[in-house]
Design a protein around this motif. Structure first.
Motif, PDB file in Angstrom:
ATOM      1  N   GLU A  95      22.239  34.989 -40.068  1.00  0.00           N
ATOM      2  CA  GLU A  95      21.934  33.920 -39.118  1.00  0.00           C
ATOM      3  C   GLU A  95      23.137  33.001 -38.916  1.00  0.00           C
ATOM      4  O   GLU A  95      23.417  32.564 -37.804  1.00  0.00           O
TER       5      GLU A  95
ATOM      6  N   LYS B  16      25.614  34.749 -36.633  1.00  0.00           N
ATOM      7  CA  LYS B  16      25.152  34.695 -35.244  1.00  0.00           C
ATOM      8  C   LYS B  16      25.427  33.322 -34.635  1.00  0.00           C
ATOM      9  O   LYS B  16      25.891  33.203 -33.501  1.00  0.00           O
ATOM     10  N   ARG B  17      25.108  32.263 -35.401  1.00  0.00           N
ATOM     11  CA  ARG B  17      25.305  30.900 -34.908  1.00  0.00           C
ATOM     12  C   ARG B  17      26.787  30.623 -34.655  1.00  0.00           C
ATOM     13  O   ARG B  17      27.156  30.054 -33.626  1.00  0.00           O
ATOM     14  N   ARG B  18      27.652  31.056 -35.583  1.00  0.00           N
ATOM     15  CA  ARG B  18      29.088  30.824 -35.414  1.00  0.00           C
ATOM     16  C   ARG B  18      29.659  31.596 -34.235  1.00  0.00           C
ATOM     17  O   ARG B  18      30.537  31.098 -33.528  1.00  0.00           O
ATOM     18  N   LYS B  19      29.164  32.814 -34.005  1.00  0.00           N
ATOM     19  CA  LYS B  19      29.621  33.583 -32.849  1.00  0.00           C
ATOM     20  C   LYS B  19      29.211  32.898 -31.549  1.00  0.00           C
ATOM     21  O   LYS B  19      30.004  32.816 -30.606  1.00  0.00           O
ATOM     22  N   LEU B  20      27.980  32.392 -31.501  1.00  0.00           N
ATOM     23  CA  LEU B  20      27.535  31.666 -30.315  1.00  0.00           C
ATOM     24  C   LEU B  20      28.383  30.424 -30.079  1.00  0.00           C
ATOM     25  O   LEU B  20      28.750  30.113 -28.948  1.00  0.00           O
ATOM     26  N   GLN B  21      28.701  29.711 -31.146  1.00  0.00           N
ATOM     27  CA  GLN B  21      29.536  28.513 -31.015  1.00  0.00           C
ATOM     28  C   GLN B  21      30.926  28.875 -30.509  1.00  0.00           C
ATOM     29  O   GLN B  21      31.481  28.196 -29.644  1.00  0.00           O
TER      30      GLN B  21
ATOM     31  N   ARG C 210      31.774  31.492 -28.707  1.00  0.00           N
ATOM     32  CA  ARG C 210      31.670  31.887 -27.296  1.00  0.00           C
ATOM     33  C   ARG C 210      31.522  30.665 -26.408  1.00  0.00           C
ATOM     34  O   ARG C 210      32.122  30.592 -25.330  1.00  0.00           O
ATOM     35  N   ALA C 211      30.729  29.695 -26.842  1.00  0.00           N
ATOM     36  CA  ALA C 211      30.537  28.479 -26.056  1.00  0.00           C
ATOM     37  C   ALA C 211      31.846  27.703 -25.942  1.00  0.00           C
ATOM     38  O   ALA C 211      32.183  27.189 -24.879  1.00  0.00           O
ATOM     39  N   ARG C 212      32.592  27.621 -27.051  1.00  0.00           N
ATOM     40  CA  ARG C 212      33.882  26.930 -27.015  1.00  0.00           C
ATOM     41  C   ARG C 212      34.852  27.637 -26.079  1.00  0.00           C
ATOM     42  O   ARG C 212      35.588  26.989 -25.339  1.00  0.00           O
TER      43      ARG C 212
END
Length: 66
Positions: free
Chosen positions: A30, A33-38, A40-42
């Motif tokens: 988890e 996943k959260r770090r990858k989303l962050q 990508r958002a950055r």
């Protein structure tokens, strides 16, 4: 005393360890996943790169802080 330290004598400890390992694996998954989303958002919201024409930096090109 040797029996107290023998892990094979306590099957519940193996079960508890397996449960803990499963929880840690899930938490790590988890977190990844959260770090990858962050990331990508950055990457999607990064400002203009240094190669882009930026009207705010036109007057400062080539100048030093002196």
């Amino acid at each position: 005393m040797a029996d107290e330290n023998d892990k094979s004598a306590r099957p519940e400890s193996r079960q508890a360890r397996a449960s803990r390992d499963d929880r840690l694996k899930s938490a790590l998954r988890e977190n990844l996943k959260r770090r990858k989303l962050q990331a990508r958002a950055r990457a999607a919201t990064d400002g203009p790169s240094q190669n882009d024409d930026d009207p705010l930096n036109e007057g400062t090109a080539g100048k030093t802080g002196a």
